[in-house]
Motif scaffolding. Structure first.
Motif, PDB file in Angstrom:
ATOM      1  N   THR G  95       1.007  -1.333   0.124  1.00  9.05           N
ATOM      2  CA  THR G  95       0.044  -0.072   0.065  1.00  9.05           C
ATOM      3  C   THR G  95       0.941   1.164  -0.127  1.00  9.05           C
ATOM      4  OG1 THR G  95      -1.703  -1.329   1.247  1.00  9.05           O
ATOM      5  CG2 THR G  95      -1.918   1.340   1.310  1.00  9.05           C
ATOM      6  N   LEU G  98       1.980   2.985  -3.359  1.00 11.80           N
ATOM      7  CA  LEU G  98       1.015   3.611  -4.434  1.00 11.80           C
ATOM      8  C   LEU G  98       1.433   4.827  -4.898  1.00 11.80           C
ATOM      9  CD1 LEU G  98      -2.592   2.705  -3.123  1.00 11.80           C
ATOM     10  CD2 LEU G  98      -1.255   2.011  -5.130  1.00 11.80           C
ATOM     11  N   LEU G 118      -2.524  -3.098 -10.626  1.00 11.26           N
ATOM     12  CA  LEU G 118      -2.656  -4.181  -9.717  1.00 11.26           C
ATOM     13  C   LEU G 118      -1.902  -3.942  -8.500  1.00 11.26           C
ATOM     14  CD1 LEU G 118      -3.731  -7.310  -9.111  1.00 11.26           C
ATOM     15  CD2 LEU G 118      -1.566  -7.870 -10.300  1.00 11.26           C
ATOM     16  N   TRP G 119      -2.562  -3.671  -7.407  1.00 10.50           N
ATOM     17  CA  TRP G 119      -1.870  -3.147  -6.367  1.00 10.50           C
ATOM     18  C   TRP G 119      -1.835  -4.407  -5.195  1.00 10.50           C
ATOM     19  CZ3 TRP G 119      -0.703  -0.225  -9.560  1.00 10.50           C
ATOM     20  CH2 TRP G 119      -0.769   1.052  -9.696  1.00 10.50           C
ATOM     21  N   ASP G 120      -0.701  -4.105  -4.236  1.00 12.33           N
ATOM     22  CA  ASP G 120      -0.664  -4.664  -3.115  1.00 12.33           C
ATOM     23  C   ASP G 120      -0.373  -6.309  -3.184  1.00 12.33           C
ATOM     24  OD1 ASP G 120      -0.463  -4.780  -0.302  1.00 12.33           O
ATOM     25  OD2 ASP G 120      -2.590  -4.811  -0.144  1.00 12.33           O
ATOM     26  N   VAL G 121       0.560  -6.875  -4.323  1.00 11.67           N
ATOM     27  CA  VAL G 121       0.555  -7.957  -4.373  1.00 11.67           C
ATOM     28  C   VAL G 121       1.996  -8.800  -4.135  1.00 11.67           C
ATOM     29  CG1 VAL G 121      -1.242  -8.454  -6.064  1.00 11.67           C
ATOM     30  CG2 VAL G 121       0.754  -7.595  -6.761  1.00 11.67           C
ATOM     31  N   ARG G 128      -1.562 -13.721  -3.714  1.00 16.66           N
ATOM     32  CA  ARG G 128      -2.387 -12.612  -4.190  1.00 16.66           C
ATOM     33  C   ARG G 128      -1.824 -12.464  -5.588  1.00 16.66           C
ATOM     34  NH1 ARG G 128      -0.941  -8.423   0.752  1.00 16.66           N
ATOM     35  NH2 ARG G 128       1.186  -9.367  -0.047  1.00 16.66           N
TER      36      ARG G 128
END
Ligand SMILES: Nc1ncnc2c1ncn2[C@@H]1O[C@H](COP(=O)(O)O)[C@@H](O)[C@H]1O
Ligand SMILES: Nc1ncnc2c1ncn2[C@@H]1O[C@H](COP(=O)(O)O)[C@@H](O)[C@H]1O
Ligand SMILES: Nc1ncnc2c1ncn2[C@@H]1O[C@H](COP(=O)(O)O)[C@@H](O)[C@H]1O
Ligand SMILES: Nc1ncnc2c1ncn2[C@@H]1O[C@H](COP(=O)(O)O)[C@@H](O)[C@H]1O
Ligand SMILES: [Mg+2]
Ligand SMILES: [Mg+2]
Ligand SMILES: [Mg+2]
Ligand SMILES: [Mg+2]
Ligand SMILES: [Mg+2]
Ligand SMILES: [Mg+2]
Ligand SMILES: [Mg+2]
Ligand SMILES: [Mg+2]
Lengths: 220, 220, 220, 220, 220, 220, 220, 220
Positions: G95, G98, G118-121, G128
């Motif tokens: 996060t 970002l 595609l965030w937070d993987v 995830r």
């Protein structure tokens, strides 16, 4: 929220509280993530919460508790019963290392482990440590927190008969270079069997200590 | 020779032996400088002399003595009488630190000081040190040599009541970064009153210890 | 208090004032530790005290004296008589190094040593130093404080006939890297016999200088 | 050859000899480039030529001269007449710095400049420098070569009234970190007006000194 | 004042203005030093003066002029006549490098040199530089200021036929590491004959450039 | 073998040759891995193969070809037909950068791409580059190899209209710190749109360039 | 303005929006440069614009749009039609990464490219990422943003079949050393074919990705 | 011997074999220490023994066994029965990391622990790891060895439910800086609960893993 993909999977598997790393997140982001997490967890915690952020969180999150020395904010039952065998002994070298040591202690307690605290036993006054050897003897795993020259874990590991986790802190100045000095000290320890975590990472040390006791529990 | 401008001035003033830094000098250069120096000095020494260079020197310089562990070659009277009050205690943390510790010890002895040696008392086995506290008590100045995490000077300074000189060594690997780790450890010691010299600089530590005892002598 | 384990042992043994490292401690913590310490000591001091903290301390600690240049707060008799032989000469290279030099000077004076001050004699104007050689000659131990390129200790050690303690400062910018440049300079000095302390550590330099003079006293 | 695109343009414009950087080139490559260069230039030189490579070059390149201390191989007229006003003074701090100082000196002489040499005048014996101030006074531009703590340029710049070029060398050990220590020293000099070149770059210092005297010549 | 030992000697000898390094000095200290200096000098200047400090100085020092872009405060005649042959060309790579470039320019002008300015000619748009080659041709010495990758001096030195002084700046982020990146770039330039000064040291670059032109003047 | 888990998956998916990283592997290990790989691939290659290792491989692996400048050993058809659109332009700054540039070139050719080579066009002689702008114009992707100050990619990216891949090399000495200097230069380039690979990693640059052209092929 | 030499040449050639690097520029300078740029460009953007600066810009620049997460201010048509083939996939590890990921995304969109987010993987919860492999499959070029240990690009490159651009961020603490840790991770990736940009340089990553797709377009 | 003060105390307390750190010791010293140790221990081992040293040891020490991949020499019973609960899983990222992984494995086996080996499962081919998840599931503690970017421990810790010990190796080149890159990666892992040991320290990792299983045994 879309900006945070919660890994419930891991939490369920490991039994540790869901934890938000507070640094670099807005109070609003923290509130949203906490709301999502508490639906599935009995304990939710956030580290690196400065007092002013804590105040904002307390207004919006019901039942939030704040530990100012540890800079941890948590939603948790009033009393957390220890669920694992053994005790985590936490030692710190100096008064200024307390915030990191408390981050480790509170994390461990919120994760249902028993904690023994021993503060201000830096190596320059070795008798303060030797006079408290019973703490080392009583613990099943040790977390040793030290800034400046970071020599305490080496001495403790020489006295202990259990795993030692070393936490360098950014306490110091000049040639400490933000904690680089104690970090290198701990990595180069001539006492074999010390695991080192990141500078100021009391949280990670507690998780590793907890993993060790949980593993012990499973092997029984 | 023209390439080396000997500072007789300083030598006379300080009473220490004339010393050649052997590293990066050809055997021929060393022979020439020694020849020039011995005309005015009773003790002439060269540090950082590898065994093969020592052999070449021994052929050309009459009366040369070689100390293989310390890597020192010297022209000196058979017996050097101590000329100053007090003793220099030299401690080393591990076996691999011996060459540096001996560089300090031989330099001190060639400079007419009394030396007490205590080897292999690293902090991971603290009782080895505590069992030999009489050495610390007997010395008027201490040289503490340590590689790897370099924590020994902090512990010693906490036990001692005299000046402590810390010598980091390049003994170690990985995150030791050629001695950077123990150097930073020693500079950040929470035990105030430690003077640090360059990595592997046993010679410099001996000169500083000697200066301290000579000063004591002059103040009498 | 529980967060601070005072090492009275060491204080008694060494005769130096009990000292609190003020950085990273709250005013309240400092007040509490001072209160505990002053019961057993005639001199209690705290370093790294910013002016606004000093004001808060002055309100709560009776008889506190604040040295703004040195950033030291102390409880001490109005007049401290020198108790040891010899003098500590303190030299600084530039005006901006004064706070560190004064930290050394005040620490030494509160510890009952005689101090000679010589400010702003950096090597780029070598005559300022050469014109004041009497200070070097008069001192029994020298503390040399320098930032930027940190070359002053090398030159002084070449002129002096007593132990030299070098203190690098964080004065400078760019490639000074927070004092790394003068620190390396001092560690690599070609003038053997210099003991180096941490960047900006005027306090530690004074303790080491004091130890040297105390040792001289004991050898008499 | 196709692997080397000679910049005759620059050579013609600047009047300096074409120079090959010998490091990391095979003897064959050096021979080929020299052959191509000598067709258009009266002076062709190669730096960083080890003795064994020099021997191979001497067999294949007619009229090659080798300067072992400077590690320079050159094709040049037997006598090179100075063509520019002024003199380049070159000072070195220690005996071990000689190869770098000679690289500067030979480069300058092959480029038709007058050179004054002053070796082994490091700052720890300041009188060796002060006794030779006439060299500083006589030069129109100074190159100051020093390893270890690298303090000489600061002192020289304080005494001189002409541009000073500082050359750090990799001479030293431990916390010298391959010349990083004197490099930082020189960059942080409190004596304004010092231009620094790369570690061990005697060649570059000579070119810069030469540019300064050529510029002076053009402004007349 | 006692805390600042002014080196009038050097000022007289070199002809440059007396200069105070403003960083880390209180406004009061600056006022006192300026007062002492102006008695013997027609031009007195202070660098690294932030706007709020400048305001305080302007109240207490009569006739003070402030250059906000260069952060220089000066007492000087309204018009300073150029006194030396030649021109100092100053180039900067980007808009954000202007404060450093102006520090060099104003220092040079206050020191009685002619200055040519050429801003924002970074290497990523090489035609901006090539279209302004006349500036390079007209100058007798060049100061090239660049942050980020710091490549401009190499390209300029390849085009110029006069000494080049390179000034790395702290402009950039991330792997610039406070100017370390352009500093290393400039030290490693494959264009021989570049003298490098400290990060953000526009002042030092101007003094060196000035020394070069003064030397040219003396050789006439 | 059990010690090497070949990732056929990736090879099939990407179409690049299977490649062994030769460094730190014994000749026997390399022979075994090659044998396993060649069963499923028409092109198998190994990088970082020193000449003496190559000789041993040639004895045991039939049909092996060795590229001494690139230090690549390969099993491959005699003629590899280009299979993708566009050309990879490869530029190098100096003669000593050739091994890295050739590692990129041979890898690209063995992977069925067309290659344009342009050697020795470093920025200090900018006309060598400007005179060959047609190479930049003709390429669809550029690999720019440079050691020392590593400025070439910035200048090329300013002239080009296609992706630029920058490869720092360890060519240089002193403050190059093993390629750190050009690495930082390239990462800080003010010419946006440069992708940097590891020091001396010609191989990785070729794979990235190849990926770019393969992607272009797929988008058609 | 004179302090900023706009490179219209490059903009026209490349088709990317004119971009101002906002850091270290005053709001007034930004307003002036924007005014000059918008006369010739349909899209003008500025990066690194803090909210308070954005407010000042919005007052003076008509039609300015501010993207707070990306810290980008832009003048642009309400709707920007994609003009190139393919899609840029942008992945972020956490996060806190970002802002950098959005800097890349907004830059790409303002430059007329299609973007997949595609965030937070991050790799510590690999499922995830594996659960979202379709994003990797759909993209023609990938930008992977990660702080802390920066391991995501290696894993993604192992799964992808297109060029990967890695962006280290300064997210983290302690031994992250301002992004040095993920930067080194990415440069050392064992997955060949990753191009790395500067720490926090989302802008540069977008330009490189865009260049790749534009090249693909031209090769059609 | 006098040069080595064996800490039998610790060995008895911990149950691990007495271990000599072979680096920087002469074969003779090793033989002497082994002789002293074997009198009181059933298992004696030495790490960092090069093949040629091993040969010399084998001549003088009866019953010595040498493990060439692990570089360990040991005196031990032919069969060592596992004495503790659980298994130590050891994973390595690449073939070149094997020596370090084997140092861990042999140390663990000589210390009476069960070992599971899984080699060459680096993150760039994630399926090699996912296909072998049963190894992770079966182990009670994991040692993860990786060089280059060192990302494997993060991924493994995300999949595992037991303590993870990370060992960075010096495998790599360029920006690996002797193992600094994977060391930083591991310290910054976003997967909490990883303990890191020194670069290439397979021995220390095994001791820590062993301590964890012994502790589990004691808690039963
Ligand atoms: N091992 C050593 N480390 C540091 N300095 C030394 C060492 N040996 C000799 N020296 C110093 O080096 C000086 C001689 O240097 P040189 O003129 O190069 O031979 C002596 O006066 C000593 O102060
Ligand atoms: N010792 C040296 N240090 C730095 N640069 C050098 C040195 N010797 C030669 N050079 C420069 O390297 C250039 C030639 O490099 P190359 O084309 O690789 O032979 C010359 O034009 C010089 O500018
Ligand atoms: N965030 C950024 N990071 C790196 N480069 C940037 C960034 N924003 C803009 N730039 C580059 O900086 C150039 C403008 O710099 P300037 O002339 O100082 O405004 C643009 O052409 C871009 O190539
Ligand atoms: N490869 C190794 N890395 C780190 N520590 C080691 C290693 N091998 C042995 N040791 C430690 O070094 C100690 C012995 O050091 P020494 O007395 O110098 O032989 C042992 O007790 C171990 O704790
Ligand atoms: Mg304390
Ligand atoms: Mg030992
Ligand atoms: Mg001054
Ligand atoms: Mg000498
Ligand atoms: Mg610009
Ligand atoms: Mg060339
Ligand atoms: Mg997350
Ligand atoms: Mg493999």
């Amino acid at each position: 929220g879309e900006f945070a993909r919660i890994d419930h999977h891991r939490q369920l598997r490991t039994g540790f509280p869901e934890t938000i790393w507070g640094q670099g997140k807005t109070p609003d982001q923290i509130v949203q993530i906490m709301a999502a997490m508490r639906q599935r967890n009995s304990v939710v915690m956030a580290t690196r919460i400065e007092p002013d952020v804590a105040e904002q969180l307390e207004e919006k999150v019901e039942g939030l508790r704040y530990y100012p020395m540890a800079k941890i904010a948590a939603i948790a039952p009033v009393r957390i019963e220890p669920q694992y065998p053994g005790k985590i002994g936490i030692l710190s070298a100096g008064t200024a290392d307390l915030p990191v040591a408390e981050e480790a202690a509170i994390t461990a307690e919120l994760s249902s482990f028993r904690v023994l605290r021993l503060w201000d036993v830096g190596v320059a006054g070795i008798h303060r440590l030797l006079d408290n050897r019973h703490v080392i003897a009583e613990a099943s795993v040790l977390i040793v927190v030290a800034g400046m020259e970071g020599a305490l874990p080496s001495v403790v590991a020489g006295l202990a008969d259990c795993p030692v986790i070393a936490v360098p802190t950014s306490v110091g100045y000049g040639a400490s270079f933000g904690g680089l000095a104690p970090l290198l000290t701990m990595l180069n320890s001539c006492a074999a069997g010390i695991g080192v975590v990141n500078i100021d990472n009391g949280f990670g040390a507690a998780i590793l200590a907890g993993q060790i006791l949980r593993t012990a529990g499973k092997l029984q």
